[in-house]
Design a protein around this motif. Structure first.
Motif, PDB file in Angstrom:
ATOM      1  N   ARG A 272      -9.478   9.581  -5.593  1.00 39.97           N
ATOM      2  CA  ARG A 272      -9.706  11.024  -5.996  1.00 39.97           C
ATOM      3  C   ARG A 272      -9.651  11.068  -7.442  1.00 39.97           C
ATOM      4  O   ARG A 272      -9.762  12.053  -8.301  1.00 39.97           O
ATOM      5  CB  ARG A 272      -8.895  11.804  -5.102  1.00 39.97           C
TER       6      ARG A 272
ATOM      7  N   GLU B 106      -7.763   5.567   5.113  1.00 36.74           N
ATOM      8  CA  GLU B 106      -9.398   5.888   5.030  1.00 36.74           C
ATOM      9  C   GLU B 106      -9.497   6.587   3.779  1.00 36.74           C
ATOM     10  O   GLU B 106     -10.775   6.325   3.255  1.00 36.74           O
ATOM     11  CB  GLU B 106      -9.448   7.071   6.275  1.00 36.74           C
ATOM     12  N   ALA B 107      -8.767   7.382   3.319  1.00 36.69           N
ATOM     13  CA  ALA B 107      -8.891   8.081   1.950  1.00 36.69           C
ATOM     14  C   ALA B 107      -9.190   7.009   0.763  1.00 36.69           C
ATOM     15  O   ALA B 107      -9.797   7.497   0.043  1.00 36.69           O
ATOM     16  CB  ALA B 107      -7.712   8.999   1.584  1.00 36.69           C
ATOM     17  N   GLU B 108      -8.683   5.745   0.889  1.00 32.96           N
ATOM     18  CA  GLU B 108      -8.777   4.833  -0.137  1.00 32.96           C
ATOM     19  C   GLU B 108     -10.122   4.083   0.159  1.00 32.96           C
ATOM     20  O   GLU B 108     -10.287   2.839  -0.576  1.00 32.96           O
ATOM     21  CB  GLU B 108      -7.515   4.059  -0.577  1.00 32.96           C
TER      22      GLU B 108
ATOM     23  N   HIS C 100      -5.614   5.636  -6.479  1.00 41.27           N
ATOM     24  CA  HIS C 100      -5.990   6.700  -5.462  1.00 41.27           C
ATOM     25  C   HIS C 100      -7.430   7.199  -6.066  1.00 41.27           C
ATOM     26  O   HIS C 100      -7.666   7.499  -7.188  1.00 41.27           O
ATOM     27  CB  HIS C 100      -5.183   8.010  -5.384  1.00 41.27           C
TER      28      HIS C 100
END
Length: 219
Positions: A142, A119-121, A140
Motif C-alpha cells: 500500500r 494476504e495484503a502483501e 508494504h
C-alpha cells in the motif's frame, strides 16, 4: 560485490574500515556519523564492537545487535535452510526474476506461489515472492507506487549464500556472532559507548520490535 562469497565478518572487518578511511580522506575530518539500515545496522555495530571502525554516532534502522525475526524466519533459521541450499550447490540467490531466467528459476517461482505471505502483501510479481523467501516481507504494497514495485529487484538484487548462512546463524542465535559461531563481538560492548539511536517502523515484517528492545535494554 554481492556476486562473490563473503560473510558479515568480511563487511565489518574490512569493508566498513575501508569506507571509514575513504570518508576521512575526502572530508579531512576524523569525525563521521553512520546512518544504517537492516543488515547494514548489524554490520556497522559489529565493526564498532570489533574496533575496526570508530563512528562518532550510530543511527540503526530496523535492527540492532539482536536480529529477532518473525516465526517463519525462526523456522527457516532453525532448519538451517541456507546451509541446506548451499550443500545443494546454490551459491547465490537473486530477487531479479526478469534477467536470464532459466527453466529451474521459473519452476522455483511457481513453487514460491505456495510460500506463506500475508494476504495484503500478495501480488502477481515473482520478485516479491523471492524477496519474501530470501529476506522476509520487505515492503508494504500500500506504500509503494507501481514504478517502485516493478523495480524492486534493482533495490535488493542478488545475495551470496555464504552471507545468508551467516545471517541465518545470527537469526538463530538472536544476537550478533561471528561466522564461526563464536561470541566475538558482544564481549566488547564498551566500544558502543557513544550516541546510538535505534529506529524501526511498528509494522516491520522482517525484524520484530523485540530486536530493538533487546539491544536498547543491553545498551
Amino acid at each position: 560485490t554481492a556476486l562473490t562469497q563473503f560473510t558479515a565478518d568480511t563487511v565489518a572487518l574490512h569493508d566498513h574500515p575501508a569506507a571509514q578511511a575513504a570518508i576521512r580522506e575526502q572530508t579531512g575530518r576524523a569525525e563521521f556519523h553512520v546512518v544504517a539500515h537492516c543488515v547494514g545496522s548489524i554490520t556497522w555495530m559489529m565493526s564498532t564492537l570489533a574496533g575496526t571502525t570508530d563512528p562518532s554516532s550510530l543511527v540503526c534502522s530496523s535492527v540492532g545487535l539482536h536480529p529477532v525475526g518473525p516465526p517463519l524466519t525462526k523456522l527457516k533459521s532453525g532448519l538451517r535452510l541456507g546451509s541446506a541450499l548451499r550443500r545443494l550447490g546454490v551459491g547465490m540467490l537473486t530477487t531479479d526474476s526478469f534477467t536470464d531466467e532459466s527453466r529451474g528459476a521459473r519452476l522455483v517461482d511457481q513453487a514460491l506461489r505456495a510460500y506463506p505471505i500475508p494476504e495484503a502483501e500478495r501480488c502477481d510479481q515473482a520478485v516479491c515472492r523471492r524477496l519474501a523467501f530470501i529476506y522476509g516481507i520487505g515492503i508494504h504494497h500500500r506504500n509503494v507506487n507501481e514504478l517502485t514495485h516493478l523495480t524492486l529487484h534493482e533495490l535488493f538484487g542478488p545475495t551470496d549464500m555464504t552471507m545468508m548462512v551467516h545471517l541465518s546463524t545470527m537469526a538463530h542465535a538472536q544476537k550478533v556472532i561471528g561466522a564461526d559461531g563464536q561470541d566475538s563481538y558482544l564481549t566488547h560492548l564498551e566500544r558502543l559507548r557513544r550516541p546510538v539511536t535505534l529506529l524501526s517502523g511498528s509494522e516491520n515484517l522482517v525484524w520484530t520490535p523485540e530486536s530493538r528492545k533487546r539491544t536498547y535494554e543491553l545498551l
